[in-house]
Design an enzyme around this catalytic site. Structure first.
Site, PDB file in Angstrom:
ATOM      1  N   THR A 222       0.835  -1.201   0.000  1.00  0.00           N
ATOM      2  CA  THR A 222       0.000   0.000   0.000  1.00  0.00           C
ATOM      3  C   THR A 222       0.864   1.242   0.000  1.00  0.00           C
ATOM      4  OG1 THR A 222      -1.810   1.105   1.197  1.00  0.00           O
ATOM      5  CG2 THR A 222      -0.093   0.139   2.541  1.00  0.00           C
ATOM      6  N   ARG A 232       4.177   8.306   9.211  1.00  0.00           N
ATOM      7  CA  ARG A 232       3.050   7.441   9.578  1.00  0.00           C
ATOM      8  C   ARG A 232       3.196   6.072   8.895  1.00  0.00           C
ATOM      9  NH1 ARG A 232      -1.256   4.404   6.886  1.00  0.00           N
ATOM     10  NH2 ARG A 232      -3.068   4.438   8.240  1.00  0.00           N
ATOM     11  N   VAL A 233       3.036   5.022   9.687  1.00  0.00           N
ATOM     12  CA  VAL A 233       3.013   3.657   9.152  1.00  0.00           C
ATOM     13  C   VAL A 233       1.656   3.074   9.502  1.00  0.00           C
ATOM     14  CG1 VAL A 233       3.978   1.341   9.424  1.00  0.00           C
ATOM     15  CG2 VAL A 233       5.503   3.321   9.303  1.00  0.00           C
ATOM     16  N   GLY A 234       1.003   2.433   8.549  1.00  0.00           N
ATOM     17  CA  GLY A 234      -0.314   1.848   8.810  1.00  0.00           C
ATOM     18  C   GLY A 234      -0.204   0.415   9.292  1.00  0.00           C
ATOM     19  N   ASP A 235      -1.329  -0.272   9.198  1.00  0.00           N
ATOM     20  CA  ASP A 235      -1.407  -1.662   9.642  1.00  0.00           C
ATOM     21  C   ASP A 235      -0.791  -2.635   8.636  1.00  0.00           C
ATOM     22  OD1 ASP A 235      -3.369  -0.922   7.766  1.00  0.00           O
ATOM     23  OD2 ASP A 235      -4.671  -2.586   8.336  1.00  0.00           O
ATOM     24  N   THR A 255      -7.822  -4.562   5.189  1.00  0.00           N
ATOM     25  CA  THR A 255      -7.719  -3.257   4.529  1.00  0.00           C
ATOM     26  C   THR A 255      -8.650  -2.306   5.267  1.00  0.00           C
ATOM     27  OG1 THR A 255      -7.996  -2.059   2.443  1.00  0.00           O
ATOM     28  CG2 THR A 255      -9.515  -3.874   2.813  1.00  0.00           C
ATOM     29  N   GLY A 256      -8.334  -1.029   5.210  1.00  0.00           N
ATOM     30  CA  GLY A 256      -9.184  -0.049   5.882  1.00  0.00           C
ATOM     31  C   GLY A 256      -8.384   0.903   6.733  1.00  0.00           C
ATOM     32  N   ASN A 257      -9.035   1.426   7.742  1.00  0.00           N
ATOM     33  CA  ASN A 257      -8.392   2.426   8.605  1.00  0.00           C
ATOM     34  C   ASN A 257      -7.317   1.777   9.477  1.00  0.00           C
ATOM     35  OD1 ASN A 257      -7.664   4.278  10.555  1.00  0.00           O
ATOM     36  ND2 ASN A 257      -9.724   5.131  10.738  1.00  0.00           N
ATOM     37  N   GLY A 258      -6.108   1.765   8.936  1.00  0.00           N
ATOM     38  CA  GLY A 258      -5.014   1.054   9.587  1.00  0.00           C
ATOM     39  C   GLY A 258      -4.624   1.623  10.927  1.00  0.00           C
TER      40      GLY A 258
HETATM   41  N1  ASP Z   1      -4.865  -0.080   5.790  1.00  0.00           N
HETATM   42  C1  ASP Z   1      -4.141   0.849   4.971  1.00  0.00           C
HETATM   43  C2  ASP Z   1      -3.520   1.890   5.820  1.00  0.00           C
HETATM   44  O1  ASP Z   1      -4.173   2.362   6.735  1.00  0.00           O
HETATM   45  C3  ASP Z   1      -4.976   1.483   3.949  1.00  0.00           C
HETATM   46  C4  ASP Z   1      -6.155   0.691   3.469  1.00  0.00           C
HETATM   47  O2  ASP Z   1      -6.108  -0.507   3.403  1.00  0.00           O
HETATM   48  O3  ASP Z   1      -7.189   1.243   3.120  1.00  0.00           O
HETATM   49  O4  ASP Z   1      -2.418   2.265   5.535  1.00  0.00           O
END
Ligand code: ASP
Length: 344
Positions: A222, A232-235, A255-258
């Protein structure tokens, strides 16, 4: 004749597993990123491992810039730079390679694979990850494109809206930074709400591949969240959060709000639910509802597959997000199949 009948009955019995489809090999990935599915499938067809399939499948998305949310030229941060997060996990060896905040290298999952193959580490970040990548032969390239530059300039023109700051001065909902902390603020602002910045600025390829023998591998790639605060590092690159694989059970990817999801290790959680005997769809749903107890309308989805080829997905209903699309290719169908699940 009788022998034939007996044989076909026996074959039907061993290929049928109650509660889901059960035909291996299987490739499943988040969103309608079909060329990634196809690429991964070809690797399996040619006798490659599930680990290779996941690497090449996610790399295809990095090349295609799958809807702008994977690879170069997407999700510019507050400085206008695109940075990448990726991971890959081998469910046989439990080896993981991951990179985050990777700069100026396009093939993030390739670098994650190099961490797995050529180091005893699991996770490299930032400039040092880029140096590692260069030393492994990856090309140093600018990840900015005309499109990412214009997303960034529009954002600057709109007083840096939306953004990820809170409790700062000047008021981040109206002005650009630099920001300073508000001392002694009374309550957190924007604690549980998904706003435009979350819903329309995320997407990730998360992939699970299960080969004919039930070997499971997972991976993600991603460019994270648009207008993120640099660093910033996500999930997605975090094992257990972005994805998790265990060939004794199955795999999952998120996927989503990491920023929220990483707190719950949803991929690990989903695999553990499957280990307890839950069907993949149920495991995905339970994982989503656990997060919803704390963040009722968070934006996110999980895909799950077990090592015999049953699969499922679940998503959390958020304003503007009621259905989640994912893609599947499995034995017996010739083209990637787009599937949809209603969010809970
Ligand atoms: N999960 C990812 C992040 O927050 C982005 C996503 O999958 O929508 O970096």
């Amino acid at each position: 004749m009788r022998i034939l009948l007996f044989l076909s009955l026996w074959l039907t019995l061993i290929l049928y597993i109650p509660g889901g489809e059960s035909v291996l090999p299987l490739v499943i990935n988040t969103w309608a990123f079909q060329s990634a599915t196809e690429t991964a499938w070809k690797v399996l067809e040619q006798g490659g491992s599930s680990l290779d399939a996941v690497e090449k499948g996610c790399a295809q998305c990095e090349i295609d810039q799958c809807d702008g949310s994977v690879g170069y030229g997407g999700s510019p941060d507050e400085m206008g730079e695109t940075t990448l997060d990726a991971m890959i996990m081998d469910g046989n060896t439990m080896n993981v390679g991951a990179v985050a905040d990777l700069r100026r290298i396009k093939n993030a999952i390739g670098v994650a694979r190099a961490v797995l193959d050529y180091s005893k580490h699991t996770f490299l970040v930032g400039e040092s990850a880029s140096l590692f990548a260069e030393s492994m032969g990856f090309l140093h390239e600018d990840l900015t494109t005309v499109k990412s530059r214009s997303i960034y300039l529009n954002w600057l023109n709109q007083n840096c809206q939306p953004n990820y700051w809170r409790n700062v001065v000047p008021d981040a909902s109206k002005s650009c930074g630099p920001y300073k902390p508000v001392k002694g603020f009374k309550e957190w602002k924007n604690l549980h709400t998904e706003n435009k910045v979350n819903l329309h600025s995320h997407d990730t390829i998360g992939m699970i591949a299960v080969d004919e023998a039930g070997n499971v591998a997972t991976g993600t790639s991603t460019n994270g969240a648009t207008h993120k605060i640099p660093g910033r590092v996500g999930d997605s690159p975090i094992a257990g959060a972005g994805s998790y694989a265990d060939s004794t059970t199955g795999g999952a990817a998120a996927t989503g709000n990491g920023d929220l999801m990483m707190r719950f290790l949803p991929s690990y959680q989903a695999v553990e639910y499957m280990r307890l005997g839950m069907e993949p769809s149920k495991a995905c749903e339970k994982t989503i509802s656990r997060i919803q107890k704390h963040f009722p309308a968070f934006f996110g989805a999980v895909i799950c597959a077990n090592n015999s080829g049953s699969y499922g997905a679940a998503c959390s209903k958020a304003p503007g997000f009621t259905q989640f699309h994912f893609t599947v290719l499995k034995k017996g169908i010739s083209r990637p199949q787009n599937e949809v699940v209603n969010c809970i």
